[in-house]
Motif scaffolding. Structure first.
Motif, PDB file in Angstrom:
ATOM      1  N   GLY A 747       0.803  -1.220   0.000  1.00  0.00           N
ATOM      2  CA  GLY A 747       0.000   0.000   0.000  1.00  0.00           C
ATOM      3  C   GLY A 747       0.835   1.270   0.000  1.00  0.00           C
ATOM      4  O   GLY A 747       0.311   2.356  -0.218  1.00  0.00           O
ATOM      5  N   GLY A 748       2.148   1.136   0.220  1.00  0.00           N
ATOM      6  CA  GLY A 748       3.021   2.313   0.242  1.00  0.00           C
ATOM      7  C   GLY A 748       3.933   2.457  -0.950  1.00  0.00           C
ATOM      8  O   GLY A 748       4.603   3.484  -1.110  1.00  0.00           O
ATOM      9  N   ILE A 749       3.971   1.445  -1.846  1.00  0.00           N
ATOM     10  CA  ILE A 749       5.023   1.486  -2.876  1.00  0.00           C
ATOM     11  C   ILE A 749       4.777   2.528  -3.969  1.00  0.00           C
ATOM     12  O   ILE A 749       5.709   2.925  -4.658  1.00  0.00           O
ATOM     13  CB  ILE A 749       5.287   0.106  -3.522  1.00  0.00           C
ATOM     14  N   SER A 750       3.532   2.987  -4.141  1.00  0.00           N
ATOM     15  CA  SER A 750       3.311   4.013  -5.175  1.00  0.00           C
ATOM     16  C   SER A 750       4.113   5.270  -4.849  1.00  0.00           C
ATOM     17  O   SER A 750       4.633   5.926  -5.760  1.00  0.00           O
ATOM     18  CB  SER A 750       1.820   4.341  -5.312  1.00  0.00           C
ATOM     19  N   LEU A 751       4.249   5.599  -3.571  1.00  0.00           N
ATOM     20  CA  LEU A 751       5.069   6.754  -3.169  1.00  0.00           C
ATOM     21  C   LEU A 751       6.517   6.532  -3.582  1.00  0.00           C
ATOM     22  O   LEU A 751       7.166   7.431  -4.134  1.00  0.00           O
ATOM     23  CB  LEU A 751       4.960   6.959  -1.655  1.00  0.00           C
ATOM     24  N   GLY A 752       7.034   5.339  -3.333  1.00  0.00           N
ATOM     25  CA  GLY A 752       8.410   5.029  -3.724  1.00  0.00           C
ATOM     26  C   GLY A 752       8.600   5.040  -5.223  1.00  0.00           C
ATOM     27  O   GLY A 752       9.626   5.521  -5.729  1.00  0.00           O
ATOM     28  N   GLN A 753       7.629   4.521  -5.948  1.00  0.00           N
ATOM     29  CA  GLN A 753       7.712   4.535  -7.419  1.00  0.00           C
ATOM     30  C   GLN A 753       7.831   5.965  -7.944  1.00  0.00           C
ATOM     31  O   GLN A 753       8.624   6.240  -8.853  1.00  0.00           O
ATOM     32  CB  GLN A 753       6.475   3.868  -8.013  1.00  0.00           C
ATOM     33  N   ALA A 754       7.035   6.860  -7.391  1.00  0.00           N
ATOM     34  CA  ALA A 754       7.058   8.253  -7.847  1.00  0.00           C
ATOM     35  C   ALA A 754       8.420   8.885  -7.598  1.00  0.00           C
ATOM     36  O   ALA A 754       8.972   9.578  -8.464  1.00  0.00           O
ATOM     37  CB  ALA A 754       5.961   9.052  -7.130  1.00  0.00           C
ATOM     38  N   ALA A 755       8.985   8.652  -6.401  1.00  0.00           N
ATOM     39  CA  ALA A 755      10.281   9.242  -6.062  1.00  0.00           C
ATOM     40  C   ALA A 755      11.393   8.708  -6.960  1.00  0.00           C
ATOM     41  O   ALA A 755      12.222   9.473  -7.475  1.00  0.00           O
ATOM     42  CB  ALA A 755      10.601   8.970  -4.596  1.00  0.00           C
ATOM     43  N   VAL A 756      11.411   7.395  -7.185  1.00  0.00           N
ATOM     44  CA  VAL A 756      12.447   6.787  -8.038  1.00  0.00           C
ATOM     45  C   VAL A 756      12.306   7.289  -9.478  1.00  0.00           C
ATOM     46  O   VAL A 756      13.302   7.616 -10.140  1.00  0.00           O
ATOM     47  CB  VAL A 756      12.349   5.245  -7.986  1.00  0.00           C
ATOM     48  N   ALA A 757      11.083   7.369  -9.954  1.00  0.00           N
ATOM     49  CA  ALA A 757      10.847   7.840 -11.327  1.00  0.00           C
ATOM     50  C   ALA A 757      11.342   9.274 -11.501  1.00  0.00           C
ATOM     51  O   ALA A 757      11.959   9.615 -12.516  1.00  0.00           O
ATOM     52  CB  ALA A 757       9.364   7.752 -11.660  1.00  0.00           C
ATOM     53  N   HIS A 758      11.065  10.104 -10.505  1.00  0.00           N
ATOM     54  CA  HIS A 758      11.490  11.506 -10.586  1.00  0.00           C
ATOM     55  C   HIS A 758      13.008  11.608 -10.688  1.00  0.00           C
ATOM     56  O   HIS A 758      13.545  12.328 -11.548  1.00  0.00           O
ATOM     57  CB  HIS A 758      11.008  12.278  -9.362  1.00  0.00           C
ATOM     58  N   TYR A 759      13.733  10.902  -9.829  1.00  0.00           N
ATOM     59  CA  TYR A 759      15.187  11.016  -9.836  1.00  0.00           C
ATOM     60  C   TYR A 759      15.786  10.427 -11.099  1.00  0.00           C
ATOM     61  O   TYR A 759      16.771  10.952 -11.642  1.00  0.00           O
ATOM     62  CB  TYR A 759      15.778  10.354  -8.578  1.00  0.00           C
ATOM     63  N   GLY A 760      15.206   9.327 -11.587  1.00  0.00           N
ATOM     64  CA  GLY A 760      15.683   8.759 -12.838  1.00  0.00           C
ATOM     65  C   GLY A 760      15.519   9.733 -13.989  1.00  0.00           C
ATOM     66  O   GLY A 760      16.401   9.905 -14.830  1.00  0.00           O
ATOM     67  N   ARG A 761      14.374  10.390 -14.017  1.00  0.00           N
ATOM     68  CA  ARG A 761      14.085  11.388 -15.057  1.00  0.00           C
ATOM     69  C   ARG A 761      15.031  12.580 -14.945  1.00  0.00           C
ATOM     70  O   ARG A 761      15.546  13.083 -15.941  1.00  0.00           O
ATOM     71  CB  ARG A 761      12.628  11.826 -14.876  1.00  0.00           C
ATOM     72  N   LYS A 762      15.255  13.003 -13.718  1.00  0.00           N
ATOM     73  CA  LYS A 762      16.117  14.170 -13.464  1.00  0.00           C
ATOM     74  C   LYS A 762      17.551  13.919 -13.950  1.00  0.00           C
ATOM     75  O   LYS A 762      18.156  14.767 -14.610  1.00  0.00           O
ATOM     76  CB  LYS A 762      16.115  14.468 -11.966  1.00  0.00           C
ATOM     77  N   ILE A 763      18.094  12.737 -13.630  1.00  0.00           N
ATOM     78  CA  ILE A 763      19.465  12.408 -14.045  1.00  0.00           C
ATOM     79  C   ILE A 763      19.575  12.338 -15.560  1.00  0.00           C
ATOM     80  O   ILE A 763      20.542  12.824 -16.164  1.00  0.00           O
ATOM     81  CB  ILE A 763      19.908  11.083 -13.403  1.00  0.00           C
ATOM     82  N   LYS A 764      18.566  11.758 -16.213  1.00  0.00           N
ATOM     83  CA  LYS A 764      18.588  11.680 -17.680  1.00  0.00           C
ATOM     84  C   LYS A 764      18.619  13.067 -18.302  1.00  0.00           C
ATOM     85  O   LYS A 764      19.329  13.316 -19.273  1.00  0.00           O
ATOM     86  CB  LYS A 764      17.379  10.900 -18.182  1.00  0.00           C
ATOM     87  N   LYS A 765      17.848  13.972 -17.727  1.00  0.00           N
ATOM     88  CA  LYS A 765      17.814  15.341 -18.248  1.00  0.00           C
ATOM     89  C   LYS A 765      19.170  16.013 -18.078  1.00  0.00           C
ATOM     90  O   LYS A 765      19.672  16.698 -18.979  1.00  0.00           O
ATOM     91  CB  LYS A 765      16.732  16.157 -17.530  1.00  0.00           C
ATOM     92  N   GLU A 766      19.769  15.811 -16.894  1.00  0.00           N
ATOM     93  CA  GLU A 766      21.080  16.411 -16.636  1.00  0.00           C
ATOM     94  C   GLU A 766      22.140  15.858 -17.585  1.00  0.00           C
ATOM     95  O   GLU A 766      23.017  16.586 -18.057  1.00  0.00           O
ATOM     96  CB  GLU A 766      21.477  16.173 -15.181  1.00  0.00           C
ATOM     97  N   GLN A 767      22.040  14.550 -17.857  1.00  0.00           N
ATOM     98  CA  GLN A 767      22.991  13.934 -18.784  1.00  0.00           C
ATOM     99  C   GLN A 767      22.835  14.495 -20.199  1.00  0.00           C
ATOM    100  O   GLN A 767      23.806  14.726 -20.908  1.00  0.00           O
ATOM    101  CB  GLN A 767      22.803  12.416 -18.778  1.00  0.00           C
ATOM    102  N   LYS A 768      21.591  14.740 -20.607  1.00  0.00           N
ATOM    103  CA  LYS A 768      21.335  15.311 -21.933  1.00  0.00           C
ATOM    104  C   LYS A 768      21.936  16.700 -22.049  1.00  0.00           C
ATOM    105  O   LYS A 768      22.521  17.076 -23.058  1.00  0.00           O
ATOM    106  CB  LYS A 768      19.824  15.381 -22.194  1.00  0.00           C
ATOM    107  N   ILE A 769      21.778  17.469 -20.970  1.00  0.00           N
ATOM    108  CA  ILE A 769      22.316  18.846 -20.964  1.00  0.00           C
ATOM    109  C   ILE A 769      23.837  18.811 -21.085  1.00  0.00           C
ATOM    110  O   ILE A 769      24.448  19.578 -21.842  1.00  0.00           O
ATOM    111  CB  ILE A 769      21.870  19.589 -19.690  1.00  0.00           C
ATOM    112  N   LYS A 770      24.483  17.885 -20.354  1.00  0.00           N
ATOM    113  CA  LYS A 770      25.941  17.770 -20.403  1.00  0.00           C
ATOM    114  C   LYS A 770      26.412  17.389 -21.800  1.00  0.00           C
ATOM    115  O   LYS A 770      27.398  17.901 -22.319  1.00  0.00           O
ATOM    116  CB  LYS A 770      26.416  16.735 -19.383  1.00  0.00           C
TER     117      LYS A 770
END
Length: 772
Positions: A747-770
């Protein structure tokens, strides 16, 4: 001077505008206040010092149900307002505006409900700005009566005067009503015929005393009620509901009534009395007089009690003056029934009578279930009274994310800005009714919170219905949409990190029944080093076959055979035939062939399945009637005074390790041979698992220097284990974290999924910028 003030948070439907109105009058300020799709907008004009005091008091004296998350000020040129007024709600740009959960009846309304001189005496729908339905009746924001299911009830002159008077407790209380103009209750028989009775609630109390089962419509759906002191009534409800063993929830009039049957400490009392009114798991007393305790919660040392949270509940409990079973109104494994039109066809075979009302429920919402650990809340099911109150997190979601959760105990969540709104409890997505409820819930949340996410997060398992929904949804969105798959146990640890505001890496102990690993195998006994972005699997329970896959989950004796073979090799079959006396020997031989030939017998590292194996071996449970039953009954069998434990091996493989429970299983078998008591064996097994966790965390600390331990996964609902592993880790100088706002189970994993997805997305964006 003039100030524009925007207040965001839970500030609609909680008496915030009349509070601001009174505050402005107090300081002789002019201007206005209104609800909008941002929260609450205020403009005030007046003397500088008075405005300063006004702004300060907004923070310090807000209404009890308000949750202020942010206040923005803007100094403007004066306009010369003549007075201060409350203006009509307005739609502005779409923002995420938190909505109050449903709130239990307040003391003022309860006093009026029981006062024969009050015009709302014994009225089952009494409410005010400080209590009553919110989430379950709201259809859209801003929160006004015209956007709720109360819009069909036109207020009488007396109610209208209250509604329009800023000094009144019912000023802009959207569900405001009275016996003249509001919803009404009625009693129906099993055929749907209306009973001609003067007082339906008194009549229901009488029928309950006679042993009947009654479907009672509440805030978020129907309960099935019966007399909790009648073994016959409870047995009848079990039989009709096809719910062989799973515990029923109970409702009592007051704590004094609960204390006749259960131990209640101060923290548990506070939780019972809180405005959220959850079901609280309480330890049974040795003697439970006049209660059908064994029929209510078979093989359990705990009972789930709640106090009345609606006026109707108070009237019914006061009339009957007995504890009632108040279990979810559904057939086993289906969502709670919440509409009058579906109640008769779905519950007609269970209930003898129906106590219904004509206030529609917009969104079904089951009761929340909590227990207290170390003086803090530990949610097991987060729903009514909690959802959809947002959880403020340290992560900042600059793009909205929809995380769809898992297959069992499903919740989904919307993450936007620094807030995550987790849905009410949906349940197990194992049938069409549950899937429809899941899809309806998502549609309603997206509308209600004006969110249009193009990023979805889901579990790795391709066959979960939530995963399939996410895949289809992203396809429909088309270009620009993305789906991020999150490993199940990583999501567990990330959910705890977000729950407790942890940043950086932790030692993640993620123990549960099953979750797909990134190697395609079935995990469930995982020791990770994790942060929001990634995880490393440093250790795990030694894998054994899961013979028959889903069948092994339903029939724990299969896991007993599997673990016996893992511990004893080929001699395990002979031991299984010896100790699994209630299992047909031919079936044992057949499953042994599955294990040998590895036919439909995938490997698993699941600790949940290890619990199943031990439960079966000591004769507690060979087959289950609900998810987690064998493990729960093994916990309940423990001798609380037992201090001994069993040996185990930790096999090191370079920087990684594997926990071999073979020595533990061999010791269990040796104790069975000596005729040791089952309660002692159960306790020793739990004590061994606590030591396994301690030694595994020590190994990881030696290799990484990390000192923070996050305990998540369904196994950590087990209070016996938690009460032993927590002090062990603390005494070894670990900083230990458990859940507080979301459940440790799925019942709590949707919160974890959202957090992991956000950081994964954030790193990909930073890598694209670099790269650019």
């Amino acid at each position: 001077m003039r100030f524009r003030v925007n207040v965001s948070g839970i500030v609609q439907g909680v008496g915030f505008r009349p509070f601001i109105y009174s505050l402005a009058k107090k300081y002789f300020l002019q201007g206005f206040v209104l609800n909008n799709t941002l929260g609450v907008k205020i403009e005030v004009e007046g003397e500088r010092e008075k405005i300063k005091s006004f702004l300060s008091e907004i923070k310090t004296s807000a209404p009890p149900l308000a949750v202020i998350q942010r206040i923005k000020y803007e100094k403007l040129a004066p306009l010369g307002y003549a007075a201060f007024e409350i203006r009509k709600s307005r739609k502005e740009k779409e923002e995420l505006v938190p909505i109050s959960p449903d709130i239990s009846i307040c003391h003022d309304c309860l006093r009026e409900l029981l006062d024969p001189e009050d015009r709302r005496f014994a009225y089952p729908f009494i409410n005010c700005i400080n209590c009553g339905p919110r989430f379950t009746i709201i259809q859209d924001i801003p929160y006004d009566r015209s956007r709720t299911t109360m819009k069909v009830f036109r207020m009488c002159p007396d109610c209208q005067v209250e509604y329009e008077d800023p000094s009144n407790r019912r000023f802009h209380a959207q569900p405001n009503a009275c016996p003249v103009c509001g919803p009404q209750v009625m009693l129906l028989d099993a055929e749907g015929r209306k009973a001609r009775v003067a007082d339906p609630i008194k009549e229901v109390a009488d029928r309950l005393k006679r042993g009947c089962v009654v479907a009672v419509k509440g805030l978020g759906g129907f309960h099935l009620a019966c007399d909790a002191t009648s073994p016959k009534a409870v047995a009848t409800l079990r039989k009709r509901k096809y719910r062989e063993d799973k515990p029923f929830a109970l409702m009592a009039l007051d704590v004094e009534m609960i204390r006749k049957f259960c131990q209640v400490n101060q923290d548990e009392k506070n939780l019972l009395f809180s405005s959220r009114r959850p079901i609280v798991l309480l330890r049974k007393k040795e003697e439970t007089p006049s209660l059908a305790a064994e029929e209510i919660a078979p093989q359990s040392k705990f009972l789930g009690f709640m106090l009345p949270y609606t006026p109707l509940h108070h009237l019914l409990l006061k009339e009957i003056n007995l504890p009632l079973v108040m279990t979810s109104g559904n057939m086993s494994d289906e969502p709670i029934v919440y509409g009058n039109e579906e109640a008769l066809p779905k519950l007609g075979g269970i209930a003898d009578y129906f106590l219904i009302h004509n206030r529609d429920i917009q969104m079904r919402c089951d009761d929340s279930v909590l227990r207290v650990f170390q003086g803090k809340e530990l949610p097991l099911r987060r729903s009514r009274g909690y959802a959809p109150q947002p959880i403020k997190v340290k992560v900042f979601f600059n793009e909205p994310i929809l995380a769809v959760g898992g297959q069992l105990k499903n919740t989904f969540c919307l993450a936007r800005g620094d807030q995550v709104i987790i849905s009410h409890h949906i349940g197990d997505l194992e049938n069409l009714s549950a899937l429809i409820s899941f899809e309806e819930g998502i549609k309603h949340f997206l509308k209600l919170f004006h969110t249009h996410p193009k990023i979805l997060a889901c579990d790795l398992h391709p066959d979960y219905l939530s995963t399939k929904f996410a895949e289809d949804y992203v396809k429909r969105l088309g270009r620009g949409a993305s789906l991020i798959r999150v490993q199940h146990h990583h999501a567990h640890i990330a959910s705890l990190m977000a729950d407790r505001g942890i940043e950086g890496k932790v030692i993640g102990v993620s123990l549960d029944g099953a979750g797909m690993g990134d190697d395609g195998r079935i995990w469930g006994g995982e020791f990770l080093v994790a942060d929001y972005l990634s995880f490393t699997r440093l250790g795990h329970l030694k894998e054994v076959p899961l013979p028959g896959a889903e069948e092994a989950i339903k029939k724990p004796w299969r896991m007993a055979l599997s673990h016996l073979k893992g511990a004893f090799g080929e001699d395990g079959l002979e031991l299984a035939l010896k100790h699994l006396k209630k299992v047909n020997p031919d079936k044992i031989l057949m499953v042994d062939k599955l294990i040998k030939k590895r036919i439909n017998a995938p490997l698993t590292s699941s600790v949940g399945r290890l619990f199943d194996a031990v439960s079966s071996l000591i004769g507690i449970r060979n087959e289950i009637n609900y998810e987690g039953q064998a493990a729960m009954e093994l916990e309940m069998a423990c001798d609380d005074k037992e201090k001994k434990s069993y040996p185990f091996n930790i096999l090191k493989e370079g920087e990684k390790f594997m926990v071999d429970p073979g020595p533990t299983i061999r010791s269990v078998v040796a104790d069975l041979g000596k005729g040791e008591r089952g309660d002692a064996i159960a306790a020793r097994f739990h004590n061994s698992l606590a030591l396994i966790i301690l030694q595994s965390c020590r190994l990881i600390r030696e290799r990484t220097g990390l000192n923070r331990v996050a305990l998540s996964g369904g196994v950590f609902q087990n209070m016996y284990l938690l009460q032993r592993v927590f002090p062990l880790l603390e005494s070894a100088n670990f900083q230990v974290y458990t859940h507080n706002q979301v459940p440790p189970n799925d019942g709590g994993i949707s919160l974890g999924q959202a957090a992991v997805a956000h950081y994964g997305r954030k790193i990909k964006k930073e890598q694209k910028i670099k790269c650019a």
